[in-house]
Design a protein around this motif. Structure first.
Motif, PDB file in Angstrom:
ATOM      1  N   ILE A   1       0.400  -1.167  -0.113  1.00 22.39           N
ATOM      2  CA  ILE A   1       0.724   0.022  -0.146  1.00 22.39           C
ATOM      3  C   ILE A   1       1.185   1.511   0.099  1.00 22.39           C
ATOM      4  O   ILE A   1       0.948   1.948  -0.657  1.00 22.39           O
ATOM      5  N   ILE A   2       2.108   1.319   0.546  1.00 21.34           N
ATOM      6  CA  ILE A   2       3.037   2.403   0.936  1.00 21.34           C
ATOM      7  C   ILE A   2       3.220   2.585  -0.689  1.00 21.34           C
ATOM      8  O   ILE A   2       3.313   3.748  -1.086  1.00 21.34           O
ATOM      9  N   GLU A   3       3.764   1.502  -1.094  1.00 23.53           N
ATOM     10  CA  GLU A   3       4.373   1.639  -2.380  1.00 23.53           C
ATOM     11  C   GLU A   3       3.680   2.755  -3.134  1.00 23.53           C
ATOM     12  O   GLU A   3       3.912   3.382  -3.880  1.00 23.53           O
ATOM     13  N   ILE A   4       1.955   2.316  -3.122  1.00 21.13           N
ATOM     14  CA  ILE A   4       2.004   2.329  -4.222  1.00 21.13           C
ATOM     15  C   ILE A   4       1.494   4.058  -3.848  1.00 21.13           C
ATOM     16  O   ILE A   4       1.619   5.105  -4.256  1.00 21.13           O
ATOM     17  N   LEU A   5       1.008   4.594  -2.448  1.00 22.88           N
ATOM     18  CA  LEU A   5       1.170   6.063  -2.055  1.00 22.88           C
ATOM     19  C   LEU A   5       2.292   6.722  -2.838  1.00 22.88           C
ATOM     20  O   LEU A   5       2.405   7.885  -1.897  1.00 22.88           O
ATOM     21  N   ARG A   6       3.457   6.119  -2.465  1.00 22.23           N
ATOM     22  CA  ARG A   6       4.326   6.969  -2.803  1.00 22.23           C
ATOM     23  C   ARG A   6       5.009   7.391  -3.869  1.00 22.23           C
ATOM     24  O   ARG A   6       5.745   7.975  -4.941  1.00 22.23           O
ATOM     25  N   TYR A   7       4.335   6.608  -5.014  1.00 23.77           N
ATOM     26  CA  TYR A   7       3.902   6.539  -6.348  1.00 23.77           C
ATOM     27  C   TYR A   7       3.083   7.781  -6.890  1.00 23.77           C
ATOM     28  O   TYR A   7       1.574   8.287  -6.551  1.00 23.77           O
ATOM     29  N   TYR A   8       4.062   9.335  -6.808  1.00 22.45           N
ATOM     30  CA  TYR A   8       3.795  10.519  -7.005  1.00 22.45           C
ATOM     31  C   TYR A   8       2.700  10.991  -7.856  1.00 22.45           C
ATOM     32  O   TYR A   8       3.491  10.511  -8.977  1.00 22.45           O
ATOM     33  N   PRO A   9       2.105  12.064  -7.346  1.00 14.85           N
ATOM     34  CA  PRO A   9       1.915  12.459  -9.407  1.00 14.85           C
ATOM     35  C   PRO A   9       2.999  13.549  -9.876  1.00 14.85           C
ATOM     36  O   PRO A   9       4.086  13.828  -9.457  1.00 14.85           O
TER      37      PRO A   9
ATOM     38  N   ILE B   1      -7.274   3.260  -1.976  1.00 11.09           N
ATOM     39  CA  ILE B   1      -5.797   2.417  -1.479  1.00 11.09           C
ATOM     40  C   ILE B   1      -5.524   3.061  -0.216  1.00 11.09           C
ATOM     41  O   ILE B   1      -4.846   2.886   0.938  1.00 11.09           O
ATOM     42  N   TYR B   2      -5.383   5.212   0.099  1.00  8.44           N
ATOM     43  CA  TYR B   2      -5.882   5.792   0.454  1.00  8.44           C
ATOM     44  C   TYR B   2      -6.100   5.637   2.385  1.00  8.44           C
ATOM     45  O   TYR B   2      -5.992   5.683   3.048  1.00  8.44           O
ATOM     46  N   GLN B   3      -7.957   5.078   1.630  1.00  7.01           N
ATOM     47  CA  GLN B   3      -8.922   4.753   2.776  1.00  7.01           C
ATOM     48  C   GLN B   3      -7.967   3.647   3.416  1.00  7.01           C
ATOM     49  O   GLN B   3      -7.806   3.965   4.537  1.00  7.01           O
ATOM     50  N   MET B   4      -7.835   2.500   2.981  1.00  6.95           N
ATOM     51  CA  MET B   4      -7.171   1.407   3.061  1.00  6.95           C
ATOM     52  C   MET B   4      -6.294   1.556   4.349  1.00  6.95           C
ATOM     53  O   MET B   4      -5.919   1.437   5.533  1.00  6.95           O
ATOM     54  N   ALA B   5      -4.973   2.427   3.560  1.00  2.00           N
ATOM     55  CA  ALA B   5      -3.540   2.893   4.677  1.00  2.00           C
ATOM     56  C   ALA B   5      -4.219   3.619   5.845  1.00  2.00           C
ATOM     57  O   ALA B   5      -3.756   3.212   6.868  1.00  2.00           O
ATOM     58  N   LEU B   6      -4.988   4.218   5.563  1.00  3.02           N
ATOM     59  CA  LEU B   6      -6.278   5.054   6.784  1.00  3.02           C
ATOM     60  C   LEU B   6      -6.442   3.704   7.856  1.00  3.02           C
ATOM     61  O   LEU B   6      -5.871   3.727   9.299  1.00  3.02           O
ATOM     62  N   GLU B   7      -7.134   2.846   7.408  1.00  6.57           N
ATOM     63  CA  GLU B   7      -7.671   2.323   7.874  1.00  6.57           C
ATOM     64  C   GLU B   7      -7.265   1.229   8.672  1.00  6.57           C
ATOM     65  O   GLU B   7      -7.090   0.390   9.988  1.00  6.57           O
ATOM     66  N   TYR B   8      -5.638   0.789   7.799  1.00  7.21           N
ATOM     67  CA  TYR B   8      -5.129  -0.113   8.366  1.00  7.21           C
ATOM     68  C   TYR B   8      -3.190   0.421   9.418  1.00  7.21           C
ATOM     69  O   TYR B   8      -2.117   0.072   9.937  1.00  7.21           O
TER      70      TYR B   8
ATOM     71  N   ILE C   1       0.859  12.799   2.244  1.00  2.00           N
ATOM     72  CA  ILE C   1       0.222  11.697   1.092  1.00  2.00           C
ATOM     73  C   ILE C   1      -0.940  12.532   0.993  1.00  2.00           C
ATOM     74  O   ILE C   1      -0.987  12.106  -0.308  1.00  2.00           O
ATOM     75  N   ASN C   2      -1.949  12.821   1.980  1.00  2.19           N
ATOM     76  CA  ASN C   2      -2.957  13.058   1.096  1.00  2.19           C
ATOM     77  C   ASN C   2      -3.043  14.419  -0.230  1.00  2.19           C
ATOM     78  O   ASN C   2      -3.715  14.504  -0.800  1.00  2.19           O
ATOM     79  N   PHE C   3      -2.004  15.043   0.839  1.00  2.00           N
ATOM     80  CA  PHE C   3      -2.820  16.014  -0.136  1.00  2.00           C
ATOM     81  C   PHE C   3      -1.766  16.186  -1.937  1.00  2.00           C
ATOM     82  O   PHE C   3      -1.418  17.035  -2.595  1.00  2.00           O
ATOM     83  N   ILE C   4      -0.627  15.384  -1.977  1.00  2.00           N
ATOM     84  CA  ILE C   4       0.342  15.011  -2.884  1.00  2.00           C
ATOM     85  C   ILE C   4      -0.910  14.660  -3.632  1.00  2.00           C
ATOM     86  O   ILE C   4      -0.691  14.803  -4.940  1.00  2.00           O
TER      87      ILE C   4
END
Ligand code: ADP
Ligand code: MG
Length: 669
Positions: free
Chosen positions: A22-30, A154-161, A185-188
């Motif tokens: 999950i983190i890898e996905i969220l670390r893939y920034y625009p 995925i962001y929602q999942m990251a919050l949940e976990y 992470i949310n803002f990016i």
């Protein structure tokens, strides 16, 4: 990752993007944002990218301009300004475009025609709003909107976990008033204002630099030995005597870096130093003097080059420099020697019958045992991985290491980012007026310059011709063999040699020898000639498909020519029409200074091959930029030093960084 529910489609996307967590996905920034907002065109410059919001106030005209090319045009009223709008192909027949519709547009503004060429538009934006649409680098068949909804999920999942706890120690969070990691992470991924985007950048850039600097400092801990008694006593008389035999005077810069290196060698600390200087700045002689100093302290030395050819060349030039010093015994060790030869050399090295070994990575193989290795010099350090460093460390107890790089970066930047090394820099060339004339030819052929080449060949000098690939199958890429035969037809009076990575070392050496002996005048080659090759009377280089090379690489390549004060000619051939490419090639045609070039490269492309990370193929910076964000880097570097000095206080970030280090080693061979 296993725990979260995913539709087959989302699952497929994740697999195709090679995400493992999950983190890898969220670390893939625009990599950028489309920003819709109500800008005023009265301030806009010609050809500037702008965004406006307004109402369509004419009918929407659609016409075919050429076969397969459609143009849509209408007028829009934005803040009481009438603007002509045109769009090509993509939005033909959009049901959203009709007189009276309110839309937001992004496009390039032609001030003379009061016309906006639109690249994208959006419906549901009102004129007070700013809307950020993140743009990711995705395979072409994954739709942006699909991907964005995946990210949100995925962001929602990251919050949940609870996966998004802060990665920066509290103390520094407070000090710099950073938003939380969760917010960053949310803002990016979902900024809704410039301010939030800025806050996301502040967190993520600082985080990236901090982790990079801690990593560097940890590496230093890991690879350098601190021993109490190194006991290397240099005999400076021998060194002075050697310097007096040189056919030239050392430059001031050479003297300064030499002092730094010799001070390290005679100190109690093991040296871990980077010697950086542009191609042709004279690093080799500095390296040799360091080796002699180490010899006078009764230790063996080694110099390691990235290729056989280079190792052989170093051997030849060192042999020449040392001709009046027969006591210093040198030998060459490369992979393609008979095992009889090799065994003899290994014996000599182990029994201290050799003082300086010159070779390739063969030098750190298990079979090589040194009597007492005291100094290792690594030429072109960026090709030298973590594992090799460890292997080297195992060769002896008191090994000083000098890395050499021909991709120099500005002094202040270097001393900040190379936390695992001290840095010495040669800034000025021995030949202050070294002249390489570089020309960008916007064509991937030599038709335009054929006459120049013929004239040049009449001066009895030789030419390098460089092509990016040897795969005959790929059509757009000029390959060495085809180019060589083209050249042969045009230059029938000359001999042409072909050189590429698939040849054996023996073949390569023999071709190089022919080139040097003038049995070959034109050498068509892949980038195997990139580093360090030194052929005195080859002063022209022609590079096909120049758009495929990094600037640092082009600079290295042209560093082969104009040695020893001669004028060099470099032609960069490319038929690319991309503005970006043309700008880069123009830039390098007009700039001959390695520092300037690496700075430009760093700014435009991130850190890439410059940081000794080429082997992992990835820039360590996804979001920060070494040049633009240099101030953040300075702060992070200071904080990293503090954190390392107080390790116990910061277990989390230290442990995380160790994990990253271990991960990165896994992939280095
Ligand atoms: P690089 O830094 O790219 O390894 P080299 O060490 O190969 O550069 O040096 C380039 C050339 O300049 C060599 O032919 C070398 O002998 C020569 N050279 C080195 N130092 C000096 C100097 N101080 N004065 C004149 N020539 C020098
Ligand atoms: Mg060199």
């Amino acid at each position: 990752m296993e725990n979260i529910k995913l539709t087959p489609k989302r699952k497929e996307i994740i697999e195709r993007m090679h995400f493992h967590s999950i983190i890898e996905i969220l670390r893939y920034y625009p990599y950028r944002y489309d920003i819709y907002r109500n800008e005023s065109l009265s301030m806009a410059k010609h050809q500037q990218k702008v965004s406006i919001i307004g109402v369509i106030c004419s009918n929407v005209k659609i016409e075919r301009i050429t076969k397969g090319r459609m143009k849509t045009s209408f007028k829009i009223n934005s803040n009481d300004n009438l603007v002509n709008v045109i769009m090509f192909n993509r939005f033909t027949n959009s049901k959203f475009l009709f007189e009276g519709a309110r839309i937001a547009l992004i496009g390039k503004y032609n001030a003379f025609r009061n016309e906006l060429t639109v690249s994208n538009f959006k419906m549901d934006v009102n004129s007070q709003e700013v809307k950020f649409i993140p743009i990711y680098s995705l395979p072409s068949d994954i739709k942006d909107s699909t991907y964005r909804s995946l990210i949100n999920y995925i962001y929602q999942m990251a919050l949940e976990y609870h996966l998004l706890s802060n990665t920066i120690p509290d103390e520094f969070m407070r000090k710099y008033k950073l938003v939380s990691f969760e917010q960053a992470i949310n803002f990016i991924h979902n900024p809704d204002s410039d301010e939030k985007l800025k806050q996301a950048y502040r967190y993520l850039k600082y985080e990236e630099f901090l982790s990079f600097c801690i990593l560097g400092a940890l590496k230093r801990d890991l690879y350098s030995l601190s021993i109490d008694q190194k006991n290397k006593k240099i005999d400076y008389d021998i060194i002075k005597n050697f310097i007096s035999t040189l056919p030239f005077k050392l430059t001031n810069d050479q003297k300064i870096v030499l002092k730094e290196i010799l001070d390290d060698i005679s100190s109690n600390k093991v040296m871990s130093r980077l010697l950086q200087g542009d191609v042709g700045s004279g690093k080799t002689i500095v390296a040799l003097i360091a080796l002699i100093a180490n010899y006078t302290a009764h230790f063996q030395g080694a110099i390691m080059a990235p290729t056989d050819i280079l190792a052989r060349q170093h051997y030849q030039s060192i042999k020449k420099f040392l001709k009046d010093f027969p006591n210093i015994k040198i030998t060459l060790l490369v992979s393609d020697m008979t095992s009889k030869e090799k065994n003899q050399i290994l014996k000599d090295v182990a029994n201290n019958n050799v003082d300086i070994v010159i070779g390739t990575h063969a030098l750190i193989q298990d079979s090589v045992r040194y009597y007492n290795l005291g100094l290792a010099i690594i030429d072109e350090q960026h090709r030298f991985g973590v594992k090799q460093r460890v292997a080297l460390k195992e060769k002896g107890q008191q090994i000083d290491v000098l890395y050499m790089s021909a991709t120099p970066i500005p002094r202040t930047l270097a001393s900040t980012i190379y936390m695992d090394m001290d840095v010495s820099t040669i800034e000025n060339y021995p030949y202050a007026n070294r002249e390489i004339k570089t020309f960008f030819v916007n064509e991937n052929e030599i038709t335009k310059i054929e006459k120049k080449i013929k004239e040049y060949l009449l001066t009895k000098q030789k030419i390098y011709v460089v092509c990016p690939s040897i795969e005959e199958s790929s059509l757009e890429i000029s390959n060495v063999i085809e180019i060589a035969s083209q050249w042969q037809k045009k230059f029938i009076d000359y001999h042409i040699g072909v050189m590429h990575g698939k040849l054996t070392n023996e073949e390569k050496t023999s071709i190089m020898a022919k080139f040097i002996n003038n049995e070959i005048q034109i050498l068509v080659s892949t980038t195997v000639i990139e580093v360090g090759i030194n052929v005195f009377d080859a002063n022209m280089i022609i590079i096909y498909n120049a758009e495929r090379f990094g600037l640092a690489q082009i600079h290295q390549l042209r560093g082969r020519i104009a040695r020893d004060g001669q004028v060099g000619y470099c032609y960069l051939l490319s038929d690319s029409q991309e503005v970006d490419v043309q700008e880069r090639l123009e830039f390098i045609s007009q700039n001959n200074n390695g520092f300037k070039i690496s700075e430009y490269d760093l700014k435009r492309r991130g850190a890439g091959d410059m940081l000794g990370l080429a082997q992992s193929g990835k820039s360590p910076f996804r979001i920060a930029n070494l040049i633009d964000d240099f101030n953040i880097l300075l702060v992070a570097s200071k904080d990293a030093k503090y954190i390392i000095a107080n390790k116990n206080k910061y277990p989390k970030i230290i442990n995380n960084t160790i994990k990253i280090l271990e991960e990165s080693e896994k992939y280095v061979d």
